[in-house]
Design an enzyme around this catalytic site. Structure first.
Site, PDB file in Angstrom:
ATOM      1  N   THR A 134      -4.456   0.868 -50.386  1.00  0.00           N
ATOM      2  CA  THR A 134      -4.835   1.864 -49.380  1.00  0.00           C
ATOM      3  C   THR A 134      -5.075   1.264 -48.008  1.00  0.00           C
ATOM      4  OG1 THR A 134      -7.202   1.657 -49.879  1.00  0.00           O
ATOM      5  CG2 THR A 134      -5.942   3.307 -51.135  1.00  0.00           C
TER       6      THR A 134
ATOM      7  N   TYR B 101     -14.859  -1.682 -74.143  1.00  0.00           N
ATOM      8  CA  TYR B 101     -13.529  -1.075 -73.973  1.00  0.00           C
ATOM      9  C   TYR B 101     -13.340  -0.114 -75.146  1.00  0.00           C
ATOM     10  CZ  TYR B 101      -8.406  -1.263 -73.087  1.00  0.00           C
ATOM     11  OH  TYR B 101      -7.094  -0.991 -72.793  1.00  0.00           O
TER      12      TYR B 101
END
EC number: 2.5.1.26
Lengths: 556, 556
Positions: free
Chosen positions: B269, B455
């Site tokens: 970005t 996870y």
């Protein structure tokens, strides 16, 4: 803290009071006689010490800012408060204080007792167009706490020392929530009952605060691995003029650019850090250290490189060049000294020290002393000299001896050239500037697998009245050298105002634009520590007003 | 690369070609028959696999943007290029590709061969109002490379795969200058002749690039210490729309907020990372690993906490909960498995493994196998299953089984609650959403002294045609849970577009203002990866236009 009433060498205040002009406490400063004796060791030093002005005799500028009634109980314009908050502790700060120059004194010293007080001060300051200089314990050696601009209606020094509590301890995660104004010894005393320690011991440990360490990315105890305070941060709480910035307590995250890393090193320009969750260590039960002597400095550098790339992560790995080692009294002429230390809370460390010593021997080093639990005399000698150094620096300042320390970091491929070039060229500069032969010594304070952090000390007799001008010339030459060599302007002393010329050249231009934009977003009135890191009036700061985004139709 | 001409299971292209719709290479994907067999293991899965559309049959949207002549040789609007650059590799990406939905395809895929090409593309795009989505190898599982806005005149996928060279190696400092488009195996192959390795092995290793790892703060090989790619960065070179941002090569620095840390995690970005100096390791010569079994998961968690706080820094420290261990075929029912690994380039590691195993035993663990140099079968079994997982995920997708993996991090004090709450609540959500009993398993991929990175893997039979909607509901519930529990929305999968709801709530508001301001400063036309991390049209992004700084008279 002792209760002794022995008077300090000069100046006002009780002996355990903080010095208003120099390092630490009044009772630890060298007496006039000790200064004179020290001066005799430096050919060309003055014969008598500069006198220390009494606070009542200082010509403090008129107070321009009166506290609003709600904040009045937190504010002081007492001469001693204003004088002691005028400068940090750079050489040029000490010299100007000794000269009685306190023209940059803040109008008020404000001491918040709660975070809400901090918010109230920032709100008032933005409204009243008053600059705010966040102040931990004032140990900056880069002009980080000194207001130099004059466009504001006034300036307050925001002294956070009353926010000094460890608020919460999470023993399971080994972390604590600590207020920013806590001095090193105070926060360690509050952690000790839990068997925990932050283990961040900069040279300024006694006289610097957690908030100051965080705002300046201080370098600490560990010579490898967790070198900067950055690595010990779990989350930050920062009061900015547009709101409170609090990051989640996280052991790790990959959610966008790290919010904490924007505030670490922001030096009070983006907000006021009020507290942080810090990662702690268990107190080490196993320690071992050793001293290794090298005939050749560059062989010693190779040894340290091998250590830094070995994965053995010693807690201490300080390399002193011959001049530095001689000054500390830990070696014979021409010898370099490597001080190694390992520590663990869990397991014996002797095997690790043995491996480290083997690496040192491979590179021509001779282990001289060492053993478990601080049995190493040379290391102890050096450490005690290390903590005493700032007081000696002040004494040298009073004898008109110019001293400057600056530190940097570079990759190993450039380290030998950096060492030789800086020492060689700066020795010339010192001669040109002072007309005398000075010394330029070096030690490595921290080391990484890809390079060391060399720390240089310059000592040369100055000329009374011209000390600051000489220092400025030497400092400027040092910054030029570091820039030309591609080394950083600072590894852990921060940028402040004194390192701006080097920092402005080092910082990538797009990042300067981004930082300036962030500054405007968080501190729209521009009240926070103006002149540190970024200059609100500089083109780089103002050129980043894009046209495209003003037009909502072009926003995708 | 093999030369085999065995056809892939379906779709077009040669077998070692990259799959246009799913993970990896065509020849590694499961065949229709294998998919069907796999489906039989999941009660409620579909009977037949979803067909893989042929690229020529895809209804690609009209190309809106034609390349300027200077850039034409770098650009392709070939259907296969556009289709394969439409999505990353999230479950919802794979499902939409299988459904033939490529409506978000870029107009052009542009493949710069030099950094100047990158600059030229950004200049042209800003001028032409075309969005630019930086693309490494497209392994994003968070919508990081998929253009979802539609306000621009078009969108190009900036595929950096031609910038794949190791440009320079500094063996003394153990560092290399590497181009951003290099895939994991390619850069390792170029480093191997020097005995050096980056040693960053994410699950996506084969199909992700250095630039992608840096832009997303990828998690790598090391379970402790240097967990994120961030720690391996010496300097970055980034092409921004306002100029090139290049940081100094430094082993450490304290000069202001770290410039690199603004770009690490910026996900395309703020600029396009074109190269980086990366810290390397010597290839390990000593390795040892072991597997430890625990009857009780929470005892195993305590063992891992002890390991993480021991200072022993194992390279591997993966804890599999009972479901995860069973799925990988490395444990009996109800057992948790801890895989430990130590490695060193310099010294034997057996003593360290012994110390680690002692800690595990202290917490009720039973070492099952292990030894030097990968003699540990369970660890090998798990690793091979680990690398195969994305292909299995694709096969499950074709059988309309909903799978979702999400990862997080939290401090140890909250880890047990997080584990129980996420598993418990998400199991209910899966039942509500799919009407079936799914599985929610967990492993710890990385651990820190102050907390783990859990996870989670969710698997449940979906309903054909509703897979994406079901996934979205489960994902949204997972993000809500993590937010409520104070855990991060991502430890190393990044934010992209899919994690925006969680990230927007997690990110401190002042930091959002600062990031938005930095975005406007560096990308004034707003062309870079719009919608990732920050939304140029959101209030937080636009409210930070301060009034005070527009008026130069108030600037101090």
């Amino acid at each position: 803290m002792t209760d002794s009433s022995t008077p300090g060498p000069s100046g006002s205040g009780s002996p355990t009071d903080r010095s208003w002009w120099g390092w630490g406490t009044v009772d630890q400063a060298l007496s006039d006689a000790e200064c004179t004796a020290l001066g005799k060791l430096i050919p060309g030093a003055a014969d008598t010490p500069l006198p220390v002005p009494d606070v009542p005799a200082l010509a403090l500028p008129k107070v321009r800012v009166r506290p609003p009634s709600a904040l009045a109980p937190l504010m002081s314009s007492a001469p001693r408060d204003r004088a002691s908050h005028t400068y940090g502790k750079a050489y040029r700060d000490v010299l100007r204080a000794l000269a009685g120059d306190v023209s940059a004194a803040p109008d008020q010293v404000v001491r918040p007792r709660t975070e809400q007080h901090v918010i109230d001060v920032l709100d008032w300051a933005a409204e009243a167009d008053v600059a705010v200089v966040p102040y931990g314990a004032g140990s900056s050696v880069v002009g980080g706490v000194e207001y130099r601009a004059d466009a504001r209606h006034g300036v307050v020094s925001l002294d956070l020392s009353a926010l000094d509590q460890v608020l919460e301890i999470d023993r399971v995660s080994r972390a604590a929530r600590i207020q920013a104004g806590a001095l090193g010894p105070d926060l360690e005393a509050q952690l000790r009952p839990y068997g925990l320690t932050l283990r961040h011991f900069p040279q300024s440990f006694e006289f610097s605060t957690l908030g100051g360490w965080l705002a300046t990315r201080a370098g600490g105890h560990y010579a490898t691995l967790f070198t900067h305070i950055d690595d010990l941060v779990e989350s930050l709480r920062v009061v900015t003029p547009v709101g409170i910035n609090e990051s989640l307590r996280l052991p790790g995250s990959g959610a966008g650019p790290s919010p904490d890393r924007l505030f670490l090193g922001s030096e009070g320009t983006l907000g006021v850090i009020t507290e942080a969750w810090m990662r702690l260590q268990e107190r080490p039960r196993h320690k071992a250290s050793a001293t290794v002597v090298f005939d050749d400095f560059h062989a010693a550098v190779e040894a340290v490189r091998a250590v830094s790339q070995s994965g053995l992560h010693p807690a201490n790995c300080r390399l002193l060049d011959p001049g530095e080692a001689a000054l500390a009294g830990v070696a014979q002429d021409g010898e370099s000294v490597l001080v190694l230390g390992v520590e663990s809370a869990h397991a014996p460390v002797d095997a690790r020290l043995t491996e480290l010593l083997a690496l040192a021997r491979d590179h021509g080093g001779t282990p001289m002393s060492g053993g478990p639990d601080g049995g190493d005399t040379a290391a102890r000698t050096w450490r005690s000299a290390f903590l005493r150094m700032p007081y000696l620096r002040d004494a040298l300042a009073r004898m008109s001896v110019v001293t400057e320390t600056f530190e940097t970091a570079c990759t190993w491929d450039r380290a030998p050239e950096l060492y030789e070039t800086v020492r060689g060229r700066l020795t010339e500069v010192v001669r040109e500037v002072t007309g005398a032969v000075g010394t330029v010594n070096c030690r490595f304070t921290h080391v990484y697998a890809d390079g060391p952090a060399p720390y240089f000390t310059v000592i040369a007799p100055g000329r009374r009245g011209a000390e600051v001008a000489m220092w400025d010339e030497i400092k400027s030459a040092a910054m030029d050298l570091l820039h030309d060599l591609g080394a950083t302007v600072t590894h852990h002393h921060a940028v402040g105002r004194d390192h701006r010329p080097g920092y402005d050249r080092q910082r990538p231009e797009p990042f300067a634009l981004a930082l300036g934009a962030a500054k405007r977003a968080l501190d729209p009135a521009g009240i926070l520590n103006p002149g540190v890191l970024i200059d609100p009036t500089a083109p780089a700061f103002n050129d980043s007003k894009p046209a495209a985004f003003s037009d909502p139709t072009t926003v995708g």
